[in-house]
Design an enzyme around this catalytic site. Structure first.
Site, short mmCIF file in Angstrom:
data_model
loop_
_atom_site.label_atom_id
_atom_site.label_comp_id
_atom_site.label_asym_id
_atom_site.label_seq_id
_atom_site.Cartn_x
_atom_site.Cartn_y
_atom_site.Cartn_z
N GLU A 116 0.82 -1.21 0.00
CA GLU A 116 0.00 0.00 0.00
C GLU A 116 0.86 1.27 0.00
O GLU A 116 0.78 2.09 0.92
CB GLU A 116 -0.98 -0.02 1.17
CG GLU A 116 -1.95 -1.18 1.09
CD GLU A 116 -3.00 -1.22 2.19
OE1 GLU A 116 -2.91 -0.41 3.14
OE2 GLU A 116 -3.91 -2.05 2.10
N GLU A 167 -4.76 -8.43 -0.71
CA GLU A 167 -5.62 -8.40 0.48
C GLU A 167 -7.05 -8.20 0.01
O GLU A 167 -7.30 -7.44 -0.92
CB GLU A 167 -5.24 -7.25 1.41
CG GLU A 167 -3.86 -7.33 2.03
CD GLU A 167 -3.56 -6.13 2.93
OE1 GLU A 167 -4.52 -5.41 3.32
OE2 GLU A 167 -2.37 -5.92 3.24
#
Length: 693
Positions: free
Chosen positions: A305, A425
């Site tokens: 991220e 994810e």
């Protein structure tokens, strides 16, 4: 702030060379046959400047050995514009005027025939930053050919073979699971976020659940020394290697990364580009070295991220991430061993599936032109549904379209072009609090559709689990119904319905109830109560996708009509898992007057069998009150939370923090039966009063 507008330049030398013996070179797996020669020497150099700013630049140098194996190397060149090297990694660099010498650092001294070793550096320039025109490896000019000395031998060499099919490997990784909140924790060790130490038994049991791959997020920052080496603690690195080894021994594909470092220090790159890049490079150089000889089932992910604070905008964000991803790629590839062809995973900014972010990553992937690269994004659902805010209580057409659009974008942009995609994810953001933030049936519909649609788009999925799903010591699922739906979605579709709750008010006569079946390509085969098959035409009827439960059935199964779930039915389909339907008796909830403080305020609530779906908050003038004031519907658990055990509805400190002082707020509680109840609260300083009128 440094000028980051300079773009990468790549300079290649492919010049021919007159050779004193007959030489034949075949690319790929091939021969270098030397007639009457005892040794062959030759090299090729790719020199790049991934970024350049006023007065400074970064350089990468990749040296491919085209001759006989080398053990110990020295690369020399001359800067034509007076540039200076100020810092280097994976090589010892010295200068004498414009002449530069880069030497191996021990672990990368050996260069097999056809292998490549790389190193990087930061430098300064004034006036111009012209690329060097010539390089020499151990005194031999690198111009894409080989030279030989005469003898009567023949040498056969093999270049680095191409790796396997990355798309097939990523498909073999489905399904995947995340070992969350362990090595990614930012405390002293893997237990600092509340999970126990990882054991072989845990990994064995995860494997037994049918998972083929495991993502092991790792945060390194708190286990690193100071600049310039940023040495990773030996004990921590050894522990990560131990767990990775267990997972590989279990047969998993294993993915490790640089995780929460993304917001701990990497995000400061706009203000500290050189410092962050040096630390990032040092981190990956150590990881790559530690795992260079690991099996091909070990996969590296650049950074989790990625994000940047106080950047100038999208263009700078894209450039900085491109620089990190390219540097990661270069460092791993030049570290040799299995890393020469290891699968590498590159993220979009924020691991977002937005088209602009996908396009940015595509630019990087195209430039790298490496068949063993994988794109990754994350997906936690349509945000209002994912956290239950703004009335997003259902996995409706809007929430479904958000998923479809996201998966279509990554499929069309990557998969359709031969670039595999890992959904590194996935889940629902409300799970960070507890899995009850989203109503059970709506949650199940989300996971059923996600598994199905990811399969159609050829996206490999990795469930985010920070301990809230699979018990780290019990080895049991906290929500068996959820994991049953997830597992089913790996292979097939399951039928669902418009609801899993059928309410009958105790204050009224029982009537027949109709719900809509979502067949999802299945066919309805029957309805069951426990182990008893119910009678079609008597207990229920089905017309098309409409399932009607008779009043007689509901009456019989509701018994004395106590508040709450009186019976559970199971709708069966031709494939997949059954769909649970709860028969619930309720009456409108009753709320009472209350007093408290902004940090502790609860409304006594007799739920009487009903369940809270959401809450609205408005001032007397109709404007929205509380946090997220762009919507009247507040966030479940963040602003309010029901407690069915104690009979109370709490309003949180976060809610009152954004409520005007001495202003009366009208609350409207929406329950799953369809009932609404109005309540009023007034905050005066830190005191709160609540009333039903």
């Amino acid at each position: 702030m440094a000028d980051l507008r300079g773009r990468a330049r790549t300079v290649r030398w492919w010049l021919g060379l007159a050779v004193t013996a007959v030489v034949t070179v075949v690319t790929g797996t091939g021969l270098v046959a030397t007639s009457n020669a005892e040794a062959a020497a030759g090299c090729r150099v790719v020199y790049t400047t991934p970024s350049q700013w006023q007065g400074g630049f970064s350089g990468n140098v990749a040296v491919t050995n085209l001759g006989d194996p080398v053990n110990g190397w020295r690369l020399t060149w001359t800067f034509p514009s007076g540039q200076k090297v100020t810092q280097a990694w994976n090589a010892t660099v010295t200068s004498s005027g414009a002449d530069v010498t880069a030497a191996d650092v021990g672990y990368n001294a050996a260069i097999a025939t056809g292998a490549t070793v790389s190193f990087g550096f930061n430098g300064t320039w004034t006036g111009a930053n012209t690329a060097p025109s010539s390089f020499a490896l151990n005194g031999v000019t690198c111009n894409g050919g080989t030279t030989t000395t005469t003898t009567s031998t023949t040498t056969t060499t093999t270049t680095t073979p191409p790796a396997g099919d990355a798309m097939a490997a990523v498909a073999a990784m489905e399904p995947g699971w995340n070992l969350g909140n362990s090595f990614d924790s930012t405390g002293a060790d893997e237990t600092s976020w509340g999970n126990p130490r990882v054991t072989e038994a845990l990994l064995d049991n995860v494997r037994a659940q049918g998972y083929k791959s495991i993502r092991i997020p790792v945060t390194w920052g708190q286990h690193q020394g100071a600049a310039p080496s940023h040495t990773i603690e030996a004990a921590y690195l050894a522990r990560v290697k131990e767990v990775v080894g267990w997972a590989l021994a279990d047969g998993f594909y294993v993915m490790i990364n640089v995780h929460h470092d993304s917001w701990q220090w990497i995000n400061t790159m706009p203000a500290d580009r050189t410092g962050v890049l040096n630390r990032f490079n040092a981190t990956w150089a150590q990881i790559a070295t530690a795992f260079r000889d690991s099996p091909a089932k070990l996969v590296f992910e650049s950074v989790n991220e990625p994000q940047f604070s106080n950047s100038s905008g999208d263009a700078q964000n894209a450039q900085l991430l491109d620089e990190l991803n390219r540097s990661f790629h270069s460092i791993v590839r030049r570290s040799g061993g299995g890393n020469a062809t290891r699968l590498l995973v590159l993220p979009t900014l924020h691991t977002s599936a937005d088209q602009a972010r996908v396009d940015e990553l595509n630019t990087t992937l195209t430039a790298l032109n490496d068949r063993n690269l994988i794109a990754t994004v994350h997906y936690y659902g349509y945000w209002p549904f994912s956290v239950n805010v703004a009335g997003g209580t259902r996995f409706d057409a809007t929430a479904q379209k958000d998923l479809v659009d996201a998966f279509d974008r990554v499929h069309n942009s990557f998969v359709a072009r031969g670039i595999p995609v890992i959904l590194g994810e996935y889940g629902l953001l409300g799970f960070d609090r507890h899995t009850g933030t989203i109503e059970q049936g709506e949650k199940l519909k989300f996971f059923e559709f996600l598994g199905y649609y990811a399969k159609t788009r050829k996206i490999t999925t990795m469930l985010w689990d920070n301990g809230q799903h699979f018990g780290r010591t019990s080895f049991q699922w906290s929500d068996p119904e959820l994991i049953a739906m997830i597992k089913s979605s790996w292979a097939t579709r399951s039928g669902t319905a418009s609801t899993d709750q059928v309410f009958s008010a105790r204050s009224s006569a029982i009537t027949a109830k109709t719900i809509t079946l979502n067949l999802n390509g299945t066919s309805f085969t029957g309805l069951r109560n426990g182990g008893t098959d119910l009678v079609r035409g008597t207990d229920y009827t089905v017309q098309g996708d409409q399932l009607t439960l008779s009043a007689a059935l509901i009456t019989r199964l509701s018994g004395s009509r106590a508040y709450g779930v009186n019976a559970t039915l199971s709708a069966r389909f031709s494939q997949g898992v059954p769909w649970r339907i709860n028969l619930i008796t309720y009456d409108a909830p009753v709320l009472q007057n209350a007093t408290g403080t902004t940090s502790a305020f609860s409304i006594p609530t007799a739920f009487r069998g009903d369940l809270l779906a959401t809450m609205e908050a408005r001032y007397a003038d109709g404007s929205n009150a509380g946090p997220h004031n762009w919507t009247s519907f507040k966030e479940f658990d963040r602003a309010f939370a029901p407690n069915y055990t104690t009979g109370a509805t709490a309003l949180t400190a976060d809610f009152f923090a954004e409520v005007n002082d001495n202003a009366r707020v009208t609350l409207t509680f929406h329950y799953w039966s369809g009932t609404t109840v109005t309540y009023y609260v007034t905050r005066s300083g830190t005191s709160v009063t609540g009333s039903t009128a």
